[in-house]
Motif scaffolding. Structure first.
Motif, PDB file in Angstrom:
ATOM      1  N   LEU A  72       0.827  -1.214   0.000  1.00 34.70           N
ATOM      2  CA  LEU A  72       0.000   0.000   0.000  1.00 34.70           C
ATOM      3  C   LEU A  72       0.862   1.265   0.000  1.00 34.70           C
ATOM      4  CD1 LEU A  72      -2.985  -0.914   2.345  1.00 34.70           C
ATOM      5  CD2 LEU A  72      -3.127  -0.209  -0.051  1.00 34.70           C
ATOM      6  N   LYS A  73       1.944   1.269   0.770  1.00 33.90           N
ATOM      7  CA  LYS A  73       2.826   2.444   0.784  1.00 33.90           C
ATOM      8  C   LYS A  73       3.441   2.685  -0.594  1.00 33.90           C
ATOM      9  CE  LYS A  73       5.348   1.477   4.535  1.00 33.90           C
ATOM     10  NZ  LYS A  73       6.354   1.653   5.607  1.00 33.90           N
ATOM     11  N   ILE A  74       3.895   1.616  -1.239  1.00 32.18           N
ATOM     12  CA  ILE A  74       4.499   1.723  -2.575  1.00 32.18           C
ATOM     13  C   ILE A  74       3.470   2.249  -3.576  1.00 32.18           C
ATOM     14  CG2 ILE A  74       5.413   0.400  -4.530  1.00 32.18           C
ATOM     15  CD1 ILE A  74       6.744  -1.453  -2.408  1.00 32.18           C
ATOM     16  N   ILE A  75       2.252   1.679  -3.526  1.00 34.56           N
ATOM     17  CA  ILE A  75       1.202   2.086  -4.472  1.00 34.56           C
ATOM     18  C   ILE A  75       0.810   3.547  -4.259  1.00 34.56           C
ATOM     19  CG2 ILE A  75      -1.198   1.709  -5.176  1.00 34.56           C
ATOM     20  CD1 ILE A  75      -0.743  -1.289  -4.414  1.00 34.56           C
ATOM     21  N   PHE A  76       0.612   3.946  -2.995  1.00 36.64           N
ATOM     22  CA  PHE A  76       0.194   5.321  -2.700  1.00 36.64           C
ATOM     23  C   PHE A  76       1.248   6.327  -3.166  1.00 36.64           C
ATOM     24  CE2 PHE A  76      -3.261   5.114   0.838  1.00 36.64           C
ATOM     25  CZ  PHE A  76      -3.978   4.199   0.081  1.00 36.64           C
ATOM     26  N   VAL A  77       2.510   6.072  -2.826  1.00 33.99           N
ATOM     27  CA  VAL A  77       3.590   6.997  -3.218  1.00 33.99           C
ATOM     28  C   VAL A  77       3.721   7.053  -4.740  1.00 33.99           C
ATOM     29  CG1 VAL A  77       6.076   7.412  -3.140  1.00 33.99           C
ATOM     30  CG2 VAL A  77       4.865   6.759  -1.048  1.00 33.99           C
ATOM     31  N   THR A  78       3.661   5.884  -5.376  1.00 33.86           N
ATOM     32  CA  THR A  78       3.752   5.821  -6.849  1.00 33.86           C
ATOM     33  C   THR A  78       2.600   6.592  -7.484  1.00 33.86           C
ATOM     34  OG1 THR A  78       4.795   3.636  -6.720  1.00 33.86           O
ATOM     35  CG2 THR A  78       3.859   4.271  -8.842  1.00 33.86           C
ATOM     36  N   PHE A  79       1.392   6.436  -6.941  1.00 31.21           N
ATOM     37  CA  PHE A  79       0.207   7.094  -7.503  1.00 31.21           C
ATOM     38  C   PHE A  79       0.308   8.615  -7.382  1.00 31.21           C
ATOM     39  CE2 PHE A  79      -4.693   7.255  -7.607  1.00 31.21           C
ATOM     40  CZ  PHE A  79      -4.708   7.090  -8.983  1.00 31.21           C
ATOM     41  N   ILE A  80       0.781   9.096  -6.233  1.00 27.87           N
ATOM     42  CA  ILE A  80       0.939  10.541  -6.027  1.00 27.87           C
ATOM     43  C   ILE A  80       1.951  11.110  -7.030  1.00 27.87           C
ATOM     44  CG2 ILE A  80       1.808  12.290  -4.413  1.00 27.87           C
ATOM     45  CD1 ILE A  80       0.699  10.398  -2.148  1.00 27.87           C
ATOM     46  N   LEU A  81       3.078  10.432  -7.194  1.00 28.74           N
ATOM     47  CA  LEU A  81       4.106  10.885  -8.144  1.00 28.74           C
ATOM     48  C   LEU A  81       3.596  10.794  -9.579  1.00 28.74           C
ATOM     49  CD1 LEU A  81       7.287   9.257  -6.543  1.00 28.74           C
ATOM     50  CD2 LEU A  81       6.589  11.659  -6.445  1.00 28.74           C
ATOM     51  N   TYR A  82       2.798   9.749  -9.850  1.00 23.54           N
ATOM     52  CA  TYR A  82       2.280   9.571 -11.209  1.00 23.54           C
ATOM     53  C   TYR A  82       1.323  10.699 -11.585  1.00 23.54           C
ATOM     54  CZ  TYR A  82       0.200   7.584 -15.373  1.00 23.54           C
ATOM     55  OH  TYR A  82      -0.238   7.401 -16.664  1.00 23.54           O
ATOM     56  N   PHE A  83       0.532  11.175 -10.635  1.00 20.42           N
ATOM     57  CA  PHE A  83      -0.374  12.293 -10.894  1.00 20.42           C
ATOM     58  C   PHE A  83       0.394  13.524 -11.383  1.00 20.42           C
ATOM     59  CE2 PHE A  83      -4.075  10.520  -8.468  1.00 20.42           C
ATOM     60  CZ  PHE A  83      -5.059  10.869  -9.371  1.00 20.42           C
ATOM     61  N   ILE A  84       1.559  13.749 -10.784  1.00 16.08           N
ATOM     62  CA  ILE A  84       2.382  14.905 -11.193  1.00 16.08           C
ATOM     63  C   ILE A  84       2.866  14.711 -12.632  1.00 16.08           C
ATOM     64  CG2 ILE A  84       4.492  16.203 -10.701  1.00 16.08           C
ATOM     65  CD1 ILE A  84       4.105  15.319  -7.734  1.00 16.08           C
ATOM     66  N   LEU A  85       3.321  13.489 -12.943  1.00 16.74           N
ATOM     67  CA  LEU A  85       3.732  13.179 -14.319  1.00 16.74           C
ATOM     68  C   LEU A  85       2.548  13.319 -15.272  1.00 16.74           C
ATOM     69  CD1 LEU A  85       5.815  12.046 -16.372  1.00 16.74           C
ATOM     70  CD2 LEU A  85       5.074   9.744 -15.677  1.00 16.74           C
ATOM     71  N   LEU A  86       1.366  12.897 -14.810  1.00 16.82           N
ATOM     72  CA  LEU A  86       0.161  12.931 -15.641  1.00 16.82           C
ATOM     73  C   LEU A  86      -0.213  14.353 -16.046  1.00 16.82           C
ATOM     74  CD1 LEU A  86      -1.947  10.896 -16.751  1.00 16.82           C
ATOM     75  CD2 LEU A  86      -3.321  11.346 -14.724  1.00 16.82           C
TER      76      LEU A  86
END
Length: 386
Positions: free
Chosen positions: A269-283
């Protein structure tokens, strides 16, 4: 076979439920026109369903706490089938709204109880993946069910869409009869025992993780058509194809998320949450290009929905004595999170450029991450005390 056929029957039920929840979005103009109401009024059919899931699911679980799980699943599918038949025959908007609320009662309890049952059919090492397999039915409903249901509704009338959904529900009902193993009535269960979980701080932390962590998905996805048209400059007739690609990402995300949860739930869950937050910025930058956005939507679905099986599995681990209410309440948290995300997204798009959604939506997942970290610390403290 690692996963018994019974789990696939539960996945068919999940497919039907997912289809009835989401297909209404594509049929709102048709329903509004036939009942002589505005599209925004017709939108209350979505709100009514979400509230029915959030409130009705836990109440229904309490009323049927001593039932054996197979019988309860059959009753839930019967309610679901009845609700969709009423929807197909609705003579007025009021009856249609009532049918949506009736149908929604099956949603939270079916996923709450079905996910526990799916996990019980496999070895402990595969429990999260078994849940993910059941939830894959929900994902596939977005890829196949919703476009198919919308197509039927637009060509043969929205009433026929709900007839088809009822037929799929009947298939799931028959599959549960023949393949889901019989369970003994849960005579030891009691409402008071289940309600004791409400005093558990870990439950409320887990529900907060689900509500905020997942709500960013709907904060962005609810307005994905506007993003694709106004920001990515994608032709309107291509959006349905891009949404199918999104659905493929959702399905893979469920599978990957289940395997990650089996590996290490909290780390996953920690990996997914952090990845998702960073991905939003890339998005934010990806969404400016229509071609890149095809891949952008795919990975958005994959990362966002990879958290789903982990969040559901986490809720069942809070209390081995009363997992049913915890699991069903987690479904309520998912739906309230969907409503919160859609509401926040609506505020953003009315006040700011729609492109800014990808920078504001991840704030919700960031809040979910904070609750996750607190939850992990509380778990460690409780283990040390024990």
């Amino acid at each position: 076979m690692k996963y018994p056929i019974a789990i696939w029957m539960l996945a068919i039920g999940a497919f039907a439920i997912g289809m009835t929840e989401f297909v209404i979005m594509g049929l709102l103009p048709n329903v509004a026109r036939d009942f002589g109401v505005s599209v925004s009024q017709a939108g209350q059919l979505i709100t009514g369903y979400a509230l029915g899931v959030a409130i009705g699911g836990p109440i229904l679980v309490m009323l049927t706490i001593k039932w054996n799980r197979k019988m309860l699943l059959l009753v839930l599918m019967a309610i679901f089938i009845f609700g969709n038949i009423v929807a197909s025959l609705s003579p007025s908007y009021g009856v249609m709204l009532a049918s949506r609320i009736i149908t929604s009662l099956a949603h939270g309890s079916f996923f709450g109880i079905g996910s526990i049952l799916a996990a019980s059919m496999v070895k402990p090492a595969y429990r999260a993946s078994a849940m993910a397999l059941m939830f894959m039915g929900l994902s596939l409903s977005n890829i196949l069910g919703v476009p198919f249901g919308t197509l039927i509704g637009q060509n043969f009338g929205w009433q026929m869409t709900f007839v088809v959904i009822a037929i799929i529900g009947v298939c799931a009902f028959i599959g549960i009869i023949f393949f889901v193993p019989k369970t003994k009535p849960n005579n030891d269960a009691s409402v008071l025992n289940e309600l004791k979980i409400l005093k558990e701080k870990r439950l409320w932390l887990t529900l907060a993780v689900t509500l905020f962590g997942f709500s960013s998905v709907f904060a962005y996805f609810t307005y994905i058509s506007s993003v694709l048209i106004d920001v990515s400059h994608v032709a309107e007739n291509l959006i349905s194809y891009i949404l199918i690609i999104f659905g493929v990402g959702v399905t893979l995300g469920n599978i990957i998320g289940g395997k990650l949860a089996d590996w290490n739930l909290n780390k996953a869950l920690k990996i997914i949450f952090v990845t998702f937050i960073l991905y939003f910025i890339l998005l934010y930058f990806v969404q400016m290009n229509g071609f890149l956005m095809v891949a952008g939507v795919f990975f958005f679905g994959l990362i966002g929905f990879s958290m789903s099986p982990s969040l559901q599995f986490k809720s069942t681990l809070i209390s081995q004595d009363a997992p049913t209410l915890a699991s069903t309440l987690n479904q309520s948290a998912f739906n309230l999170g969907n409503a919160l995300g859609a509401f926040l997204g609506g505020v953003v798009v009315t006040q700011l450029p729609v492109a800014s959604l990808s920078l504001i939506a991840p704030i919700l997942t960031l809040i979910g991450l904070v609750f996750l970290i607190i939850s992990i610390q509380v778990e460690k403290k409780d283990q040390q005390t024990a």
